[in-house]
Enzyme design. Structure first.
Site, mmCIF file in Angstrom:
data_model
loop_
_atom_site.group_PDB
_atom_site.id
_atom_site.type_symbol
_atom_site.label_atom_id
_atom_site.label_comp_id
_atom_site.label_asym_id
_atom_site.label_seq_id
_atom_site.Cartn_x
_atom_site.Cartn_y
_atom_site.Cartn_z
ATOM 1 N N HIS A 1 -2.129 11.470 -3.591
ATOM 2 C CA HIS A 1 -1.785 10.126 -4.059
ATOM 3 C C HIS A 1 -2.990 9.187 -4.041
ATOM 4 O O HIS A 1 -2.918 8.084 -4.561
ATOM 5 C CB HIS A 1 -0.687 9.551 -3.168
ATOM 6 N N ASP A 2 -4.066 9.600 -3.369
ATOM 7 C CA ASP A 2 -5.240 8.743 -3.250
ATOM 8 C C ASP A 2 -6.278 9.089 -4.315
ATOM 9 O O ASP A 2 -6.107 10.026 -5.086
ATOM 10 C CB ASP A 2 -5.845 8.885 -1.842
ATOM 11 N N ARG B 1 -4.897 3.664 -8.158
ATOM 12 C CA ARG B 1 -4.356 4.922 -7.620
ATOM 13 C C ARG B 1 -2.945 5.168 -8.153
ATOM 14 O O ARG B 1 -2.476 6.288 -8.195
ATOM 15 C CB ARG B 1 -4.333 4.891 -6.085
ATOM 16 N N GLN C 1 -2.750 -5.432 6.271
ATOM 17 C CA GLN C 1 -2.705 -4.308 7.219
ATOM 18 C C GLN C 1 -3.597 -4.635 8.410
ATOM 19 O O GLN C 1 -4.823 -4.659 8.280
ATOM 20 C CB GLN C 1 -3.162 -3.006 6.529
ATOM 21 N N ASP D 1 -2.500 9.136 10.040
ATOM 22 C CA ASP D 1 -3.116 8.409 8.921
ATOM 23 C C ASP D 1 -4.363 7.635 9.365
ATOM 24 O O ASP D 1 -4.358 6.980 10.407
ATOM 25 C CB ASP D 1 -2.066 7.427 8.365
ATOM 26 N N ASP E 1 0.829 -1.198 0.000
ATOM 27 C CA ASP E 1 0.000 0.000 0.000
ATOM 28 C C ASP E 1 0.875 1.265 0.000
ATOM 29 O O ASP E 1 0.645 2.191 0.771
ATOM 30 C CB ASP E 1 -0.946 -0.021 1.226
ATOM 31 N N HIS F 1 -2.918 0.919 11.850
ATOM 32 C CA HIS F 1 -2.572 -0.483 11.580
ATOM 33 C C HIS F 1 -1.075 -0.656 11.352
ATOM 34 O O HIS F 1 -0.375 0.294 11.018
ATOM 35 C CB HIS F 1 -3.326 -0.995 10.349
ATOM 36 N N ARG G 1 1.315 13.444 10.130
ATOM 37 C CA ARG G 1 0.081 13.123 9.406
ATOM 38 C C ARG G 1 -0.492 11.878 10.061
ATOM 39 O O ARG G 1 0.042 10.787 9.935
ATOM 40 C CB ARG G 1 0.370 12.880 7.927
ATOM 41 N N GLU H 1 -5.928 13.015 8.867
ATOM 42 C CA GLU H 1 -6.204 12.459 7.542
ATOM 43 C C GLU H 1 -7.553 11.736 7.636
ATOM 44 O O GLU H 1 -7.626 10.533 7.827
ATOM 45 C CB GLU H 1 -5.095 11.490 7.104
HETATM 46 C C1 GLC Z 1 -4.563 6.632 4.064
HETATM 47 C C2 GLC Z 1 -3.583 6.768 2.915
HETATM 48 C C3 GLC Z 1 -3.869 5.705 1.909
HETATM 49 C C4 GLC Z 1 -3.751 4.357 2.570
HETATM 50 C C5 GLC Z 1 -4.621 4.273 3.823
HETATM 51 C C6 GLC Z 1 -4.311 3.069 4.645
HETATM 52 O O1 GLC Z 1 -5.866 6.828 3.672
HETATM 53 O O2 GLC Z 1 -3.704 8.051 2.346
HETATM 54 O O3 GLC Z 1 -3.003 5.803 0.802
HETATM 55 O O4 GLC Z 1 -4.159 3.360 1.671
HETATM 56 O O5 GLC Z 1 -4.415 5.377 4.660
HETATM 57 O O6 GLC Z 1 -3.111 3.245 5.354
#
Ligand code: GLC
Length: 646
Positions: free
Chosen positions: A392-393, A517, A249, A281, A138, A181, A279, A323
């Site tokens: 990036h998403d 992506r 994950q 996540d 990922d 995770h 960040r 995020e």
């Molecule tokens: C966040 C990231 C993404 C990732 C997800 C799981 O949303 O931006 O790219 O797949 O977390 O870690």
């Protein structure tokens, strides 16, 4: 007043002369002031009397973690604390990038500092750089470690060298903390797979489907097409483990206070390399309860605030970015609500603005954009947004169905239209994008593609259509001009500054081809950069246009985020208009036309807002005066104006 502001006030005298300051004394002061909050948050999550033990552990952990911070960073923290809300400044302009794709490794990033400076970038988000599983990972969001730098990016020494250079150059750094995770190769996961009961308790692991099924009844799916369901069976131990994202994950179980304590240590170890912004996540997913969708739960907010209040005692200069790509009414909660106001995250992605901008491009109308923003709750004074066009998403259609209906549109059909418009379902659409995680059973889907390709540049170049190329460039500049002027930190996705098109090479990689992506995760083209000066190409027009807008942003204090963004009704469904106002009556009125035809604006609005002098307007973007000859002003297709208050 949030806790950071309180700490600043209490330390005011000491902060006057950073050469004489005692970081230890100020740490003690911060612990004292944050402790009641820390205690309350801890015990509202961990209510069992046997959890006392862990609270005591936390009290010992805070000073010992403070000691792990270098003297230089302790001082840097105080410097940032003294500086005030630096992240709200007009000076902030960010770029997000993958280290390897941008320029090979961490040393390569250091070499490109002059590039960032030329463009005006002073804030970097480096995508994950720590070790990860060899195959699918990922993009590094499956972590094998929170601190060990993956060899492909360089060494710990390279990271420290880079962060110290960035500090010297006044460039802020953001790194991810993948808090929800770990990968299934993380040391805890490995021990859990070997049968350790202790480490199995760090995750959600069950011997049969009873609890997983109970969870599944109300859990949505994040990656339904590639990783359906929220649990993965591991035959090694004949158990089901919770995997909300990908099967590799593993979701951490924060109901176990030990997990919180260990992750706090991981967080501090990570920021000790010289990180200014963390960040956080996927933080919406941090707490799970059966019978709920396990997103945005009140306990998740308490946990984030607990992390924040602890980290603040240790590293008062470091701030948190949420995020959370969730509905507008949920996003705002990550700044902290009620007695936690301002004490969760300092910054959040403005995913609503992003999705609404893409909606406006496709519909050529700003009705939903205006309606949603007009009805959004204000954010706390000390917080700010990250405004972005692409990242990036994927682009999730986080639009409010209720508002879509109020506009007379059918929400399901509207979403279908957006997917078709961007993902090549309509012949006439200029966009070349791809569906991401389309779920045929619900019709839900998300969109992926590069900014330039989604805005029509790829198709226009392919068919050699000059006018279409011009429109695409104008749209790219207009959207970036909006994020550069709207309150918050503009974050440019690396590559978008030179109009990078979709990259199809991921289709040749077995570990990536299922995740579209990657179409928007291209290698940076330094050849294109080298040619920027040579001739007028789409890339050079975009690069120079962005550079110009950035320099104007930095020169105008009204662009700092002091909650001074005011939306105005343009009385034209294609226009977007907002004002940035300053303390001394200065102001900039931002006006954008989302239509491919010229649109009109009643001049009375401009008069009443005070933007007309001697029958003229002054646009700071083009440095031109515009004479108003009638009661109507014409705004050209995809034109963006930054009108200065005379
Ligand atoms: C966040 C990231 C993404 C990732 C997800 C799981 O949303 O931006 O790219 O797949 O977390 O870690």
């Amino acid at each position: 007043m949030n806790q950071t502001a309180l700490h600043r006030m209490l330390a005011l005298k000491d902060l006057k002369d950073l050469k004489k300051v005692s970081p230890q004394n100020l740490f003690d002061l911060r612990v004292t002031t944050n402790l009641p909050l820390i205690k309350e948050l801890f015990y509202s999550l961990y209510k069992d009397p046997k959890h006392d033990l862990y609270f005591k552990e936390l009290l010992e952990l805070l000073p010992s973690l403070f000691q792990t911070r270098s003297d230089e960073l302790k001082l840097h923290d105080l410097y940032l604390l003294k500086k005030g809300n630096w992240y709200q400044s007009e000076n902030m302009v960010g770029m997000q990038l993958y280290v390897d794709l941008f320029n090979n490794n961490l040393k390569g990033i250091e070499e490109k500092i002059p590039y960032f400076k030329t463009l005006g970038i002073n804030f970097l988000h480096l995508m994950p750089i720590t070790t990860r599983p060899k195959g699918e990972n990922d993009g590094g969001y499956a972590v094998n470690s929170y601190t060990a730098v993956d060899r492909r990016f360089g060494s710990k020494k390279d990271l420290l060298s880079l962060t110290s250079k960035l500090r010297a150059e006044g460039i802020y750094l953001m790194l991810d903390f993948v808090v929800n995770h770990t990968s299934d190769e993380y040391p805890w996961a490995k021990k859990a797979l070997q049968g350790s009961a202790k480490y199995q308790g760090y995750y959600f692991m069950y011997p049969d489907r009873t609890i997983p099924d109970a969870f599944e009844a109300s859990l949505p799916e994040v990656f339904p097409a590639t990783s359906p369901g929220n649990f993965t069976y591991r035959k090694e131990i004949d158990h089901w483990v919770m995997t909300v994202f990908n099967s590799y994950q593993w979701d951490l179980n924060y109901k176990n206070p030990k997990v919180f304590l260990e992750m706090l240590s991981n967080l501090v170890a990570m920021i000790n390399s010289g990180v200014d912004v963390v960040r956080f996540d996927a933080l919406a997913f941090l707490w799970k309860n059966i019978g709920t969708n396990s997103q945005n739960l009140p306990e998740a907010h308490m946990l984030i605030s607990l992390f924040r209040m602890c980290l603040q005692t240790i590293a008062p200069g470091v701030i948190f970015l949420a995020e959370a790509i969730v509905a507008p009414k949920e996003i705002i909660k990550y700044f902290g609500e009620g007695n936690r106001e301002g004490n969760e995250c300092d910054v959040a992605y403005n995913a609503s603005l992003m999705a609404l901008l893409w909606n406006s491009i496709a519909t050529k109308k700003t009705l939903l954009l205006n309606k949603t923003l007009q009805n959004s709750l204000p954010k706390p004074q000390e917080s700010t947004w990250i405004n972005y066009v692409r990242c990036h998403d994927d682009i999730g259609l986080g639009l409010d169905d209720h508002y879509i209906s109020e506009l007379g549109w059918d929400p399901w059909l509207h979403r279908k239209f957006l997917l078709d418009y961007y993902c090549q379902g309509l012949d006439w659409s200029p966009a070349v994008g791809y569906q991401f995680m389309y779920n045929p059973s619900t019709g839900d889907g998300r969109i992926t593609g590069s900014c330039a390709s989604l805005l029509g540049l790829e198709k226009a170049i392919r068919i050699q259509h000059t006018a279409a190329i011009e429109h695409a460039i104008q749209k790219i500049l207009m959207l970036h001009g909006i994020i550069l002027s709207y309150g918050g930190i503009p974050l440019i996705y690396a590559g978008d500054e030179i109009g990078t098109l979709n990259d199809y090479s991921y289709l040749d990689d077995d570990h990536k081809k299922y995740d579209s992506r990657w179409v928007n995760r291209p290698s940076h083209s330094w050849q294109t950069v080298a040619n920027l000066k040579e001739k007028e190409t789409p890339s050079s027009i975009i690069f120079n246009g962005l550079k110009h807008m950035i320099s104007i942003r930095k020169k105008n204090k009204v662009f700092a985020d002091a909650n001074n963004t005011i939306l105005h009704d343009p009385r034209n469904p294609h226009l977007f208009m907002f004002e940035r106002s300053g303390k001394n009556k200065e102001g900039v009125l931002v006006l954008a036309n989302f239509d491919e035809h010229p649109q009109i604006l009643g001049v009375d609005v401009l008069h009443s807002l005070g933007y007309v002098k001697d029958g003229t307007l002054s646009d700071i973007l083009s440095s031109q005066k515009r004479k108003l000859n009638s009661g109507l002003m014409e705004v050209q297709p995809y034109e963006l104006l930054w009108l200065a208050k005379p």
